[in-house]
Design a protein around this motif. Structure first.
Motif, PDB file in Angstrom:
ATOM      1  N   GLY A 130     -12.013  32.291 -12.673  1.00 48.31           N
ATOM      2  CA  GLY A 130     -12.591  30.997 -12.327  1.00 48.31           C
ATOM      3  C   GLY A 130     -13.628  31.093 -11.231  1.00 48.31           C
ATOM      4  N   LEU A 131     -13.398  31.953 -10.248  1.00 46.72           N
ATOM      5  CA  LEU A 131     -14.377  32.137  -9.177  1.00 46.72           C
ATOM      6  C   LEU A 131     -15.669  32.757  -9.716  1.00 46.72           C
ATOM      7  CD1 LEU A 131     -12.009  33.375  -6.330  1.00 46.72           C
ATOM      8  CD2 LEU A 131     -13.258  31.214  -6.399  1.00 46.72           C
ATOM      9  N   LEU A 132     -15.541  33.713 -10.622  1.00 46.97           N
ATOM     10  CA  LEU A 132     -16.733  34.296 -11.246  1.00 46.97           C
ATOM     11  C   LEU A 132     -17.491  33.249 -12.060  1.00 46.97           C
ATOM     12  CD1 LEU A 132     -15.354  37.749 -12.467  1.00 46.97           C
ATOM     13  CD2 LEU A 132     -17.103  37.388 -10.724  1.00 46.97           C
ATOM     14  N   THR A 133     -16.746  32.410 -12.765  1.00 42.72           N
ATOM     15  CA  THR A 133     -17.383  31.360 -13.561  1.00 42.72           C
ATOM     16  C   THR A 133     -18.106  30.360 -12.671  1.00 42.72           C
ATOM     17  OG1 THR A 133     -15.664  31.600 -15.253  1.00 42.72           O
ATOM     18  CG2 THR A 133     -16.966  29.574 -15.275  1.00 42.72           C
ATOM     19  N   CYS A 134     -17.468  29.949 -11.588  1.00 41.49           N
ATOM     20  CA  CYS A 134     -18.108  29.003 -10.655  1.00 41.49           C
ATOM     21  C   CYS A 134     -19.376  29.598 -10.069  1.00 41.49           C
ATOM     22  CB  CYS A 134     -17.136  28.629  -9.553  1.00 41.49           C
ATOM     23  SG  CYS A 134     -15.775  27.573 -10.086  1.00 41.49           S
ATOM     24  N   LEU A 135     -19.350  30.881  -9.783  1.00 41.10           N
ATOM     25  CA  LEU A 135     -20.524  31.540  -9.220  1.00 41.10           C
ATOM     26  C   LEU A 135     -21.695  31.499 -10.198  1.00 41.10           C
ATOM     27  CD1 LEU A 135     -21.056  32.959  -6.514  1.00 41.10           C
ATOM     28  CD2 LEU A 135     -20.478  35.121  -7.614  1.00 41.10           C
ATOM     29  N   CYS A 136     -21.418  31.791 -11.463  1.00 36.02           N
ATOM     30  CA  CYS A 136     -22.488  31.774 -12.475  1.00 36.02           C
ATOM     31  C   CYS A 136     -22.965  30.357 -12.772  1.00 36.02           C
ATOM     32  CB  CYS A 136     -21.986  32.428 -13.760  1.00 36.02           C
ATOM     33  SG  CYS A 136     -21.800  34.214 -13.674  1.00 36.02           S
ATOM     34  N   VAL A 137     -22.035  29.441 -13.005  1.00 40.65           N
ATOM     35  CA  VAL A 137     -22.409  28.073 -13.376  1.00 40.65           C
ATOM     36  C   VAL A 137     -23.124  27.380 -12.224  1.00 40.65           C
ATOM     37  CG1 VAL A 137     -21.511  25.816 -14.048  1.00 40.65           C
ATOM     38  CG2 VAL A 137     -20.560  27.882 -15.068  1.00 40.65           C
ATOM     39  N   GLY A 138     -22.626  27.544 -11.007  1.00 42.52           N
ATOM     40  CA  GLY A 138     -23.282  26.932  -9.856  1.00 42.52           C
ATOM     41  C   GLY A 138     -24.690  27.455  -9.647  1.00 42.52           C
ATOM     42  N   GLY A 139     -24.884  28.763  -9.816  1.00 38.79           N
ATOM     43  CA  GLY A 139     -26.228  29.323  -9.688  1.00 38.79           C
ATOM     44  C   GLY A 139     -27.170  28.807 -10.751  1.00 38.79           C
ATOM     45  N   ASN A 140     -26.682  28.709 -11.985  1.00 38.46           N
ATOM     46  CA  ASN A 140     -27.524  28.197 -13.071  1.00 38.46           C
ATOM     47  C   ASN A 140     -27.899  26.731 -12.854  1.00 38.46           C
ATOM     48  OD1 ASN A 140     -27.636  30.587 -14.532  1.00 38.46           O
ATOM     49  ND2 ASN A 140     -25.759  30.146 -15.630  1.00 38.46           N
ATOM     50  N   LEU A 141     -26.951  25.928 -12.375  1.00 41.94           N
ATOM     51  CA  LEU A 141     -27.253  24.518 -12.123  1.00 41.94           C
ATOM     52  C   LEU A 141     -28.288  24.352 -11.017  1.00 41.94           C
ATOM     53  CD1 LEU A 141     -23.740  22.794 -12.372  1.00 41.94           C
ATOM     54  CD2 LEU A 141     -25.634  22.683 -13.996  1.00 41.94           C
ATOM     55  N   LEU A 142     -28.202  25.179  -9.997  1.00 47.07           N
ATOM     56  CA  LEU A 142     -29.194  25.096  -8.916  1.00 47.07           C
ATOM     57  C   LEU A 142     -30.581  25.496  -9.410  1.00 47.07           C
ATOM     58  CD1 LEU A 142     -27.419  26.414  -5.699  1.00 47.07           C
ATOM     59  CD2 LEU A 142     -28.183  24.103  -6.195  1.00 47.07           C
ATOM     60  N   VAL A 143     -30.636  26.515 -10.265  1.00 43.59           N
ATOM     61  CA  VAL A 143     -31.924  26.915 -10.838  1.00 43.59           C
ATOM     62  C   VAL A 143     -32.496  25.800 -11.689  1.00 43.59           C
ATOM     63  CG1 VAL A 143     -33.052  28.520 -12.412  1.00 43.59           C
ATOM     64  CG2 VAL A 143     -31.414  29.365 -10.756  1.00 43.59           C
ATOM     65  N   ASP A 144     -31.664  25.182 -12.531  1.00 39.37           N
ATOM     66  CA  ASP A 144     -32.132  24.069 -13.362  1.00 39.37           C
ATOM     67  C   ASP A 144     -32.651  22.924 -12.504  1.00 39.37           C
ATOM     68  OD1 ASP A 144     -31.426  25.510 -15.561  1.00 39.37           O
ATOM     69  OD2 ASP A 144     -29.511  24.487 -15.876  1.00 39.37           O
TER      70      ASP A 144
END
Length: 269
Positions: free
Chosen positions: A244-258
């Motif tokens: 879950g921590l790995l997923t949050c790291l990826c999803v949060g980074g992608n949302l910030l880029v978007d």
């Protein structure tokens, strides 16, 4: 629609901030050793072990708090390697010499043809399993994309107009490329790095999950998922929390880029 857009940065910051805080502050928050005397492997949460134990009888909470540093450090290190090598190559390819441009870009195309995991498998097969080899190879694999971005931005008509004007004023290569173009490339490079972070993180996590990177005793989150995958139903916390921590790291980074790309699109005339 505007209200949803306004909430999105906070969601992204929360998703990204949680694993980052765990990675940065975790080693200071958890002291002692992950191994407890007499602890049984793959035990569910209980007294003395809020998240239970892993397959080796180590405290999962201690491992989670210490495992993010390697994840974050490796990904940032690979991004740094890709930028340090890729930016000069992109500027070199954007120069006046056509033959040099072709040589640099065709060489990078050759590197781009190699699958990342195949390269890491070859590296592991030769006995190079140290973390710095993993970071260096993951960073080098990002060089073609970074160099292409820099070359494309440097060859843009607006950039070329200013470059020609500076050359007519007698400015040298270092001034034109390292001072003027570097400032113009800062924004697209930052946006690309934020998006590329997920790519690097996925590559490194996949390598560690497949046993091609860090040793099995490492508290790295991807290693924890791989080591405890057989005990998913008996001790799910040892798998789901680092995953879950790995997923949050990826999803949060992608949302910030978007969000950053959407913001640039809104202010563009």
């Amino acid at each position: 629609m505007s209200a949803a857009r306004g909430r999105r940065p906070w969601i992204a910051l929360a998703l990204l901030g949680a694993p980052v805080l765990v990675a940065v502050l975790g080693p200071w928050a958890a002291a002692g050793s992950p191994s407890a005397q007499g602890a049984l492997p793959s035990r569910p949460p209980g007294d003395g072990h809020p998240l239970g134990t892993d397959v080796l009888g180590r405290d999962v909470l201690w491992l989670v708090l210490h495992g993010g540093a390697s994840v974050l450090g490796s990904a940032l290190g690979a991004l740094l390697v890709g930028a340090v090598v890729g930016v000069p190559l992109g500027l070199l390819a954007a120069g006046e010499r056509r033959a040099l441009d072709e040589s640099v870009m065709r060489g990078l195309d050759l590197l781009l043809a190699f699958p990342g995991l195949l390269v890491l498998m070859t590296l592991a097969a030769t006995g190079h399993r140290e973390w710095y080899w993993l970071v260096a190879v993951a960073g080098v694999l990002q060089v073609p994309a970074v160099a292409r971005l820099v070359r494309g931005a440097a060859l843009a008509p607006s950039a070329q107009t200013v470059v020609e004007a500076l050359r007519m004023q007698g400015r040298g290569w270092a001034y034109v490329h390292l001072r003027h173009l570097a400032r113009q490339l800062a924004a697209p490079l930052a946006t690309d790095a934020a998006g590329r972070f997920s790519v690097v993180l996925y590559l490194l996590a996949s390598a560690n999950f497949l046993g091609l990177g860090l040793p099995p005793s490492s508290p790295d989150w991807a290693v924890l998922v791989e080591r405890n995958s057989d005990a998913l139903f008996t001790q799910p916390a040892a798998v789901l929390i680092p995953a879950g921590l790995l997923t949050c790291l990826c999803v949060g980074g992608n949302l910030l880029v978007d969000r950053a790309l959407a913001g640039r699109r809104e202010v563009r005339p």
